[in-house]
Design an enzyme around this catalytic site. Structure first.
Site, PDB file in Angstrom:
ATOM      1  N   ARG A   1      32.491  23.135  20.879  1.00 44.00           N
ATOM      2  CA  ARG A   1      31.499  22.290  20.203  1.00 44.00           C
ATOM      3  C   ARG A   1      30.113  22.616  20.745  1.00 44.00           C
ATOM      4  NH1 ARG A   1      30.694  15.987  21.084  1.00 44.00           N
ATOM      5  NH2 ARG A   1      29.504  15.468  19.231  1.00 44.00           N
TER       6      ARG A   1
ATOM      7  N   PHE B   1      21.105  19.633  21.880  1.00 39.95           N
ATOM      8  CA  PHE B   1      21.918  18.554  22.436  1.00 39.95           C
ATOM      9  C   PHE B   1      22.810  19.080  23.551  1.00 39.95           C
ATOM     10  CE2 PHE B   1      25.667  15.487  21.536  1.00 39.95           C
ATOM     11  CZ  PHE B   1      25.349  14.711  22.639  1.00 39.95           C
TER      12      PHE B   1
ATOM     13  N   GLN C   1      30.038  21.944  24.552  1.00 44.85           N
ATOM     14  CA  GLN C   1      31.214  21.324  25.152  1.00 44.85           C
ATOM     15  C   GLN C   1      32.370  22.307  25.181  1.00 44.85           C
ATOM     16  OE1 GLN C   1      32.152  17.485  23.505  1.00 44.85           O
ATOM     17  NE2 GLN C   1      34.282  17.571  24.185  1.00 44.85           N
TER      18      GLN C   1
ATOM     19  N   ASN D   1      34.566  12.974  27.547  1.00 44.20           N
ATOM     20  CA  ASN D   1      35.677  12.017  27.568  1.00 44.20           C
ATOM     21  C   ASN D   1      35.885  11.402  26.189  1.00 44.20           C
ATOM     22  OD1 ASN D   1      33.912   9.717  27.248  1.00 44.20           O
ATOM     23  ND2 ASN D   1      33.425   9.849  29.423  1.00 44.20           N
TER      24      ASN D   1
ATOM     25  N   PHE E   1      30.645  19.169  29.413  1.00 43.68           N
ATOM     26  CA  PHE E   1      29.568  19.660  28.556  1.00 43.68           C
ATOM     27  C   PHE E   1      28.344  19.974  29.397  1.00 43.68           C
ATOM     28  CE2 PHE E   1      29.246  15.026  28.437  1.00 43.68           C
ATOM     29  CZ  PHE E   1      27.887  14.791  28.620  1.00 43.68           C
TER      30      PHE E   1
ATOM     31  N   LEU F   1      23.527   9.001  27.295  1.00 44.60           N
ATOM     32  CA  LEU F   1      24.858   9.280  27.847  1.00 44.60           C
ATOM     33  C   LEU F   1      25.055   8.678  29.243  1.00 44.60           C
ATOM     34  CD1 LEU F   1      25.223  13.010  26.746  1.00 44.60           C
ATOM     35  CD2 LEU F   1      26.068  10.960  25.581  1.00 44.60           C
TER      36      LEU F   1
ATOM     37  N   HIS G   1      29.193   8.989  30.829  1.00 40.38           N
ATOM     38  CA  HIS G   1      29.730  10.292  31.226  1.00 40.38           C
ATOM     39  C   HIS G   1      29.310  10.585  32.659  1.00 40.38           C
ATOM     40  CE1 HIS G   1      30.987  11.432  27.138  1.00 40.38           C
ATOM     41  NE2 HIS G   1      29.945  10.704  26.764  1.00 40.38           N
TER      42      HIS G   1
END
Length: 193
Positions: free
Chosen positions: A78, A83, A86, A125, A136, A145, A149
């Site tokens: 991903r 951004f 991942q 997660n 990531f 976040l 995370h």
């Protein structure tokens, strides 16, 4: 020895927390070598999270199925430009799997470190206390976040490689071409000059 200590302190001053370990991820894009990313890890702040990542990078811990847990040949599944990228799904390769050295999942260790800059390394997660092997790397500050995370490291070298990865991203996250961690490993900090 003194020069090595000065360099270690210089790196520590530039990172978010004291560096206890370093690891590398050798990346390929569409089957071609794209370079190495080196990460500094913060084991004094989040020791269990770092222990999990280091052991999977080293690839010498066996899972329940008897196979070694390793990031080798696992995809960065991903990638969203501006951004994050991942990866780390070492069981299914699509973001729906992963496993930790402690078992299927392990709890959020703490949220002391924040997503205050780009190139932060953090645990992916599926909600609270569901950490496995997925992680990531951010491409920018991601304060939304924080508290969700666990931050456990940051990129210290290989920014050109990281930019190549980001260029493979799309708005839906599916990479334009396959991006793979060909080899992961741990760097012996005692041998650094």
């Amino acid at each position: 020895i003194i020069l090595g200590l000065l360099l270690a302190f210089a790196v520590a001053e530039q990172t978010m927390a004291p560096v206890t370990h370093k690891a590398f991820l050798d990346i390929s894009i569409d089957g071609k070598d794209a370079g190495r990313i080196t990460v500094a890890l913060f084991g004094s702040t989040v020791p269990e999270t770092v222990h999990n990542f280091v052991d999977i990078c080293a690839g010498y811990v066996k899972g329940k199925d008897g196979k070694f847990l390793t990031y080798d040949n696992s995809p960065i599944h991903r990638i969203i430009p501006k951004f994050m990228a991942q990866g780390g799904d070492i069981t299914k390769g699509d973001g729906t799997g992963g496993v930790s050295i402690f078992g299927e999942k392990f709890p959020d260790e703490n949220f002391k470190l924040k997503h205050t800059k780009d190139h932060v390394l953090s645990m992916a997660n599926a909600g609270a206390d569901t950490n496995g092997s997925q992680f990531f790397i951010t491409f920018q500050k991601t304060p939304w976040l924080d508290g969700k995370h666990v931050v456990f490291g940051e990129v210290i070298d290989g920014f050109e490689t990281l930019h190549k990865i980001e260029a493979m991203g799309t708005t839906n996250g599916k990479p334009k071409k396959p991006v793979v961690i060909k080899k992961a490993g741990v760097i012996d900090m005692t041998k650094e000059k």
